[in-house]
Enzyme design. Sequence first.
Site, mmCIF file in Angstrom:
data_model
loop_
_atom_site.group_PDB
_atom_site.id
_atom_site.type_symbol
_atom_site.label_atom_id
_atom_site.label_comp_id
_atom_site.label_asym_id
_atom_site.label_seq_id
_atom_site.Cartn_x
_atom_site.Cartn_y
_atom_site.Cartn_z
ATOM 1 N N CYS A 97 -5.006 -2.010 0.547
ATOM 2 C CA CYS A 97 -5.925 -2.913 -0.143
ATOM 3 C C CYS A 97 -7.343 -2.343 -0.097
ATOM 4 O O CYS A 97 -7.841 -1.998 0.972
ATOM 5 C CB CYS A 97 -5.888 -4.292 0.514
ATOM 6 S SG CYS A 97 -7.086 -5.458 -0.186
ATOM 7 N N CYS A 100 -9.640 -4.636 2.267
ATOM 8 C CA CYS A 100 -9.538 -4.774 3.730
ATOM 9 C C CYS A 100 -8.708 -3.699 4.407
ATOM 10 O O CYS A 100 -8.501 -3.751 5.615
ATOM 11 C CB CYS A 100 -8.977 -6.142 4.089
ATOM 12 S SG CYS A 100 -7.228 -6.350 3.674
ATOM 13 N N CYS A 154 -3.535 -9.823 -1.745
ATOM 14 C CA CYS A 154 -3.480 -9.276 -0.394
ATOM 15 C C CYS A 154 -3.375 -10.425 0.603
ATOM 16 O O CYS A 154 -4.147 -11.378 0.539
ATOM 17 C CB CYS A 154 -4.726 -8.448 -0.112
ATOM 18 S SG CYS A 154 -4.843 -7.887 1.599
ATOM 19 N N CYS A 157 -6.884 -10.471 2.992
ATOM 20 C CA CYS A 157 -8.212 -10.859 2.485
ATOM 21 C C CYS A 157 -8.163 -11.698 1.205
ATOM 22 O O CYS A 157 -9.194 -12.158 0.734
ATOM 23 C CB CYS A 157 -9.088 -9.635 2.273
ATOM 24 S SG CYS A 157 -8.583 -8.553 0.914
ATOM 25 N N CYS A 174 3.087 -5.042 -10.731
ATOM 26 C CA CYS A 174 2.193 -4.357 -11.661
ATOM 27 C C CYS A 174 0.782 -4.507 -11.093
ATOM 28 O O CYS A 174 0.187 -5.579 -11.172
ATOM 29 C CB CYS A 174 2.307 -4.985 -13.043
ATOM 30 S SG CYS A 174 1.243 -4.231 -14.277
#
Length: 187
Positions: A97, A100, A154, A157, A174
Site C-alpha cells: 500500500c 502505509c 487497504c 489505512c 483491478c
Amino acid sequence: MSAHIQHDQDGPRSRNGGPTRRTVLLAGGAAMVPLANAAEAAVVPGQDGFIYEVTRSDGDWRSRLTKNEFLVLRRGDTELPKSSPLWNETRDGSYSCKGCALPLYQSRWKQELDVGYVFFHHSVPNAVLMDIDGAPADGGPVPDGVKVMIEAHCRRCGSHLGHIVKVEGLLLHCINGASLDFAPQDA
C-alpha cells in the site's frame, strides 16, 4: 465518487478528465461484478466508522502523496488507464500500500491484461477490505435497477485500492497503480 465523476456525451469522466474505470473496462469487454452504473461512493477512508491502525490528517496525507495518489487513495478516484508503470510490470516482487506500506499482493498472483490497470487473482490474506461502491448512503438495500461494484481498500489505512471485477471470465482485483509501491525481488 459522485463528487469527482462528471458525465458527457462519451460517458462518465473522472476528476482528471479521463474515462472512469467502469467506462474503460466495459469498452474492453470486461464485466463488473455486478455490472455497474452507479456513481456514488459508499466509503471515504476515515469517514466510514471503521477504526484503522494508521490514521492521518488530511494535510498529512496530502504532504505524503502526490495529487493523483491522494485523489486515488483518499478520495476513491481512478487513474487513467496505462498511466502507471505498474500495469505492465513483469518482474518478480511484492506490492504494498502506498499509504502505509502494508504488503498487499505478490507478482505471482498478477494477471497480465492489456487494459491498463494492475490485476491480481487475490491479495495477501487479511490485507484488503471490501466495501460496496454505489450503495445508498444510509446502508439500506440497493434500489432495483441500481448496479454497484465491490471496492477494495487497504485494511491498515483504509486507502482506496481499486475494485473487484470480472474480466475474461476471471474474478480479479483491478488495482490502481497509484495506490501501490512495488519492491522487486532480490536476485
